[in-house]
Motif scaffolding. Structure first.
Motif, PDB file in Angstrom:
ATOM      1  N   UNK A  60       0.833  -1.193   0.000  1.00  0.00           N
ATOM      2  CA  UNK A  60       0.000   0.000   0.000  1.00  0.00           C
ATOM      3  C   UNK A  60       0.875   1.252   0.000  1.00  0.00           C
ATOM      4  N   UNK A  61       0.354   2.316  -0.577  1.00  0.00           N
ATOM      5  CA  UNK A  61       1.031   3.607  -0.481  1.00  0.00           C
ATOM      6  C   UNK A  61       0.916   4.123   0.944  1.00  0.00           C
ATOM      7  N   UNK A  62       1.685   5.145   1.260  1.00  0.00           N
ATOM      8  CA  UNK A  62       1.651   5.734   2.590  1.00  0.00           C
ATOM      9  C   UNK A  62       0.357   6.546   2.750  1.00  0.00           C
ATOM     10  N   UNK A  63      -0.574   6.116   3.607  1.00  0.00           N
ATOM     11  CA  UNK A  63      -1.854   6.821   3.743  1.00  0.00           C
ATOM     12  C   UNK A  63      -1.799   8.037   4.643  1.00  0.00           C
ATOM     13  N   UNK A  64      -0.698   8.223   5.386  1.00  0.00           N
ATOM     14  CA  UNK A  64      -0.636   9.303   6.369  1.00  0.00           C
ATOM     15  C   UNK A  64      -0.784  10.691   5.761  1.00  0.00           C
ATOM     16  N   UNK A  65      -0.085  11.029   4.660  1.00  0.00           N
ATOM     17  CA  UNK A  65      -0.255  12.376   4.103  1.00  0.00           C
ATOM     18  C   UNK A  65      -1.694  12.701   3.713  1.00  0.00           C
ATOM     19  N   UNK A  66      -2.425  11.722   3.209  1.00  0.00           N
ATOM     20  CA  UNK A  66      -3.826  11.946   2.858  1.00  0.00           C
ATOM     21  C   UNK A  66      -4.635  12.294   4.093  1.00  0.00           C
ATOM     22  N   UNK A  67      -4.473  11.510   5.155  1.00  0.00           N
ATOM     23  CA  UNK A  67      -5.200  11.789   6.383  1.00  0.00           C
ATOM     24  C   UNK A  67      -4.818  13.113   7.000  1.00  0.00           C
ATOM     25  N   UNK A  68      -3.526  13.435   6.974  1.00  0.00           N
ATOM     26  CA  UNK A  68      -3.056  14.693   7.538  1.00  0.00           C
ATOM     27  C   UNK A  68      -3.594  15.886   6.760  1.00  0.00           C
ATOM     28  N   UNK A  69      -3.621  15.783   5.430  1.00  0.00           N
ATOM     29  CA  UNK A  69      -4.155  16.879   4.611  1.00  0.00           C
ATOM     30  C   UNK A  69      -5.650  17.071   4.854  1.00  0.00           C
ATOM     31  N   UNK A  70      -6.383  15.967   4.992  1.00  0.00           N
ATOM     32  CA  UNK A  70      -7.819  16.067   5.272  1.00  0.00           C
ATOM     33  C   UNK A  70      -8.056  16.748   6.608  1.00  0.00           C
ATOM     34  N   UNK A  71      -7.266  16.372   7.602  1.00  0.00           N
ATOM     35  CA  UNK A  71      -7.380  17.003   8.908  1.00  0.00           C
ATOM     36  C   UNK A  71      -7.004  18.478   8.840  1.00  0.00           C
ATOM     37  N   UNK A  72      -5.912  18.773   8.134  1.00  0.00           N
ATOM     38  CA  UNK A  72      -5.383  20.135   8.093  1.00  0.00           C
ATOM     39  C   UNK A  72      -6.369  21.111   7.454  1.00  0.00           C
ATOM     40  N   UNK A  73      -6.912  20.762   6.304  1.00  0.00           N
ATOM     41  CA  UNK A  73      -7.792  21.692   5.587  1.00  0.00           C
ATOM     42  C   UNK A  73      -9.067  21.963   6.373  1.00  0.00           C
ATOM     43  N   UNK A  74      -9.668  20.924   6.929  1.00  0.00           N
ATOM     44  CA  UNK A  74     -10.898  21.115   7.698  1.00  0.00           C
ATOM     45  C   UNK A  74     -10.640  21.944   8.949  1.00  0.00           C
ATOM     46  N   UNK A  75      -9.534  21.659   9.632  1.00  0.00           N
ATOM     47  CA  UNK A  75      -9.170  22.423  10.830  1.00  0.00           C
ATOM     48  C   UNK A  75      -8.861  23.871  10.487  1.00  0.00           C
ATOM     49  N   UNK A  76      -8.206  24.076   9.353  1.00  0.00           N
ATOM     50  CA  UNK A  76      -7.854  25.428   8.907  1.00  0.00           C
ATOM     51  C   UNK A  76      -9.098  26.284   8.710  1.00  0.00           C
ATOM     52  N   UNK A  90     -20.333  31.996  11.457  1.00  0.00           N
ATOM     53  CA  UNK A  90     -21.091  30.757  11.303  1.00  0.00           C
ATOM     54  C   UNK A  90     -20.210  29.685  10.645  1.00  0.00           C
ATOM     55  N   UNK A  91     -20.142  28.489  11.238  1.00  0.00           N
ATOM     56  CA  UNK A  91     -19.257  27.446  10.725  1.00  0.00           C
ATOM     57  C   UNK A  91     -19.889  26.549   9.665  1.00  0.00           C
ATOM     58  N   UNK A  92     -20.977  27.002   9.042  1.00  0.00           N
ATOM     59  CA  UNK A  92     -21.705  26.126   8.118  1.00  0.00           C
ATOM     60  C   UNK A  92     -20.843  25.588   6.984  1.00  0.00           C
ATOM     61  N   UNK A  93     -19.917  26.399   6.465  1.00  0.00           N
ATOM     62  CA  UNK A  93     -19.090  25.953   5.345  1.00  0.00           C
ATOM     63  C   UNK A  93     -18.178  24.794   5.764  1.00  0.00           C
ATOM     64  N   UNK A  94     -17.823  24.773   7.052  1.00  0.00           N
ATOM     65  CA  UNK A  94     -16.938  23.710   7.537  1.00  0.00           C
ATOM     66  C   UNK A  94     -17.675  22.380   7.673  1.00  0.00           C
ATOM     67  N   UNK A  95     -19.001  22.416   7.722  1.00  0.00           N
ATOM     68  CA  UNK A  95     -19.773  21.181   7.855  1.00  0.00           C
ATOM     69  C   UNK A  95     -19.549  20.280   6.640  1.00  0.00           C
ATOM     70  N   UNK A  96     -19.560  20.869   5.443  1.00  0.00           N
ATOM     71  CA  UNK A  96     -19.335  20.086   4.233  1.00  0.00           C
ATOM     72  C   UNK A  96     -17.954  19.445   4.242  1.00  0.00           C
ATOM     73  N   UNK A  97     -16.937  20.220   4.623  1.00  0.00           N
ATOM     74  CA  UNK A  97     -15.586  19.669   4.727  1.00  0.00           C
ATOM     75  C   UNK A  97     -15.515  18.571   5.778  1.00  0.00           C
ATOM     76  N   UNK A  98     -16.198  18.785   6.900  1.00  0.00           N
ATOM     77  CA  UNK A  98     -16.147  17.820   7.995  1.00  0.00           C
ATOM     78  C   UNK A  98     -16.760  16.480   7.592  1.00  0.00           C
ATOM     79  N   UNK A  99     -17.820  16.522   6.810  1.00  0.00           N
ATOM     80  CA  UNK A  99     -18.422  15.279   6.326  1.00  0.00           C
ATOM     81  C   UNK A  99     -17.540  14.605   5.264  1.00  0.00           C
ATOM     82  N   UNK A 100     -17.139  15.395   4.261  1.00  0.00           N
ATOM     83  CA  UNK A 100     -16.494  14.798   3.095  1.00  0.00           C
ATOM     84  C   UNK A 100     -15.011  14.549   3.223  1.00  0.00           C
ATOM     85  N   UNK A 101     -14.258  15.556   3.651  1.00  0.00           N
ATOM     86  CA  UNK A 101     -12.797  15.467   3.623  1.00  0.00           C
ATOM     87  C   UNK A 101     -12.223  15.130   5.002  1.00  0.00           C
ATOM     88  N   UNK A 102     -12.477  15.997   5.966  1.00  0.00           N
ATOM     89  CA  UNK A 102     -11.945  15.751   7.300  1.00  0.00           C
ATOM     90  C   UNK A 102     -12.533  14.523   7.954  1.00  0.00           C
TER      91      UNK A 102
END
Length: 286
Positions: A60-76, A90-102
């Motif tokens: 398998x490829x290294x999955x850590x960068x994918x997970x870290x990027x998903x966490x980083x963008x949503x947290x940002x 209002x944090x509504x825009x972050x809800x979409x990121x939280x479901x899909x990416x983060x």
């Protein structure tokens, strides 16, 4: 702690190849096995707080960068809302990121960490993926009715003003639980590198400040703005550190002109090795 099975002849062969090319790798943040990197301790790129595991036979490829990027963008994004950047509250825009990416993507990365045998990475990425999904469920506008269920109303449906901080307290408990969990992970990074440790340290403080922001709400139900903004700033630090560690897992000698620098704790295995090598060099010079 993870151990390495890479043999000395393999390391010597790698060393010889890079000596011919005139390069000297060995950065523990590089994704590729170069020179003695197979024996170096923890680094963020592989999301391992133990000894480095060689990747030569991994399917398998290294999955850590994918997970870290998903966490980083949503947290940002959410952290910018928490500090009220450009008066956005209002944090509504972050809800979409939280479901899909983060949430979803980071959870997948955590499951792939299970496949590559990284217990720490699987626990951290899967858990924070679950955190974002849970946060999105709570904050979905008009979706699950969790926020509305804490409103105390009379027979006519008007707010009575009683138990006005029930929701704040509940969210505070939720965030305190994640602060405790992050503290547990933080302890496991104390023998790794500064970059890896700082990621969890700043995230730990962010959870604590955000929890205080809800638990210290006033009598009208308004959260503590100063604590929430402090949590937002620490969240921004955590986001950039997550991206930094993701870069560490992506950049290597095959796709980058540089390797990501790393600072080892003096009490870590690599730190002790560096001091021993320096002492040996000084003695030889004398």
């Amino acid at each position: 702690m993870a151990t390495t099975t890479t043999t000395e002849p393999v390391l010597e062969k790698q060393h010889a190849v890079h000596e011919v090319n005139g390069t000297h790798f060995g950065n523990p943040l590089a994704h590729a096995n170069t020179t003695d990197s197979a024996r170096l301790p923890a680094f963020g790129g592989e999301f391992q707080p133990g000894l480095y595991r060689p990747t030569e036979h991994r399917k398998f490829a290294n999955p850590a960068p994918l997970g870290l990027c998903a966490f980083a963008l949503t947290t940002f994004v959410l952290s910018l809302v928490n500090i009220q950047c450009r008066d956005v509250t209002k944090p509504n825009i972050a809800v979409a990121l939280a479901f899909g990416y983060g949430g979803f993507v980071q959870l997948l990365a955590g499951m792939w960490e299970v496949a590559v045998g990284n217990t720490f990475g699987a626990t951290a990425l899967s858990s924070y993926g679950g955190f974002w999904i849970a946060w999105a469920i709570v904050n979905t506008p008009g979706g699950f009715g969790i926020v509305a269920s804490y409103a105390v109303t009379d027979a006519t449906g008007k707010a009575t003003g009683n138990h006005v901080n029930d929701l704040n307290n509940a969210i505070g408990f939720f965030l305190l639980g994640w602060w405790i969990f992050t503290t547990i992970l933080l302890i496991c990074t104390l023998r790794s590198t500064v970059a890896f440790f700082l990621l969890f340290f700043t995230l730990d403080i962010a959870f604590l400040m955000l929890a205080i922001g809800h638990l210290a709400a006033d009598a009208k139900g308004k959260g503590n703005v100063a604590a929430t903004k402090a949590g937002g700033y620490f969240g921004l630090f955590a986001a950039f550190l997550a991206w930094y560690n993701a870069l560490a897992g992506i950049a290597d000698d095959s796709n980058s002109f540089f390797v990501v620098p790393v600072a080892h704790f003096p009490w870590s295995q690599k730190g002790r090795e560096q001091r021993a090598a320096l002492t040996k060099t000084e003695r030889e010079t004398v």
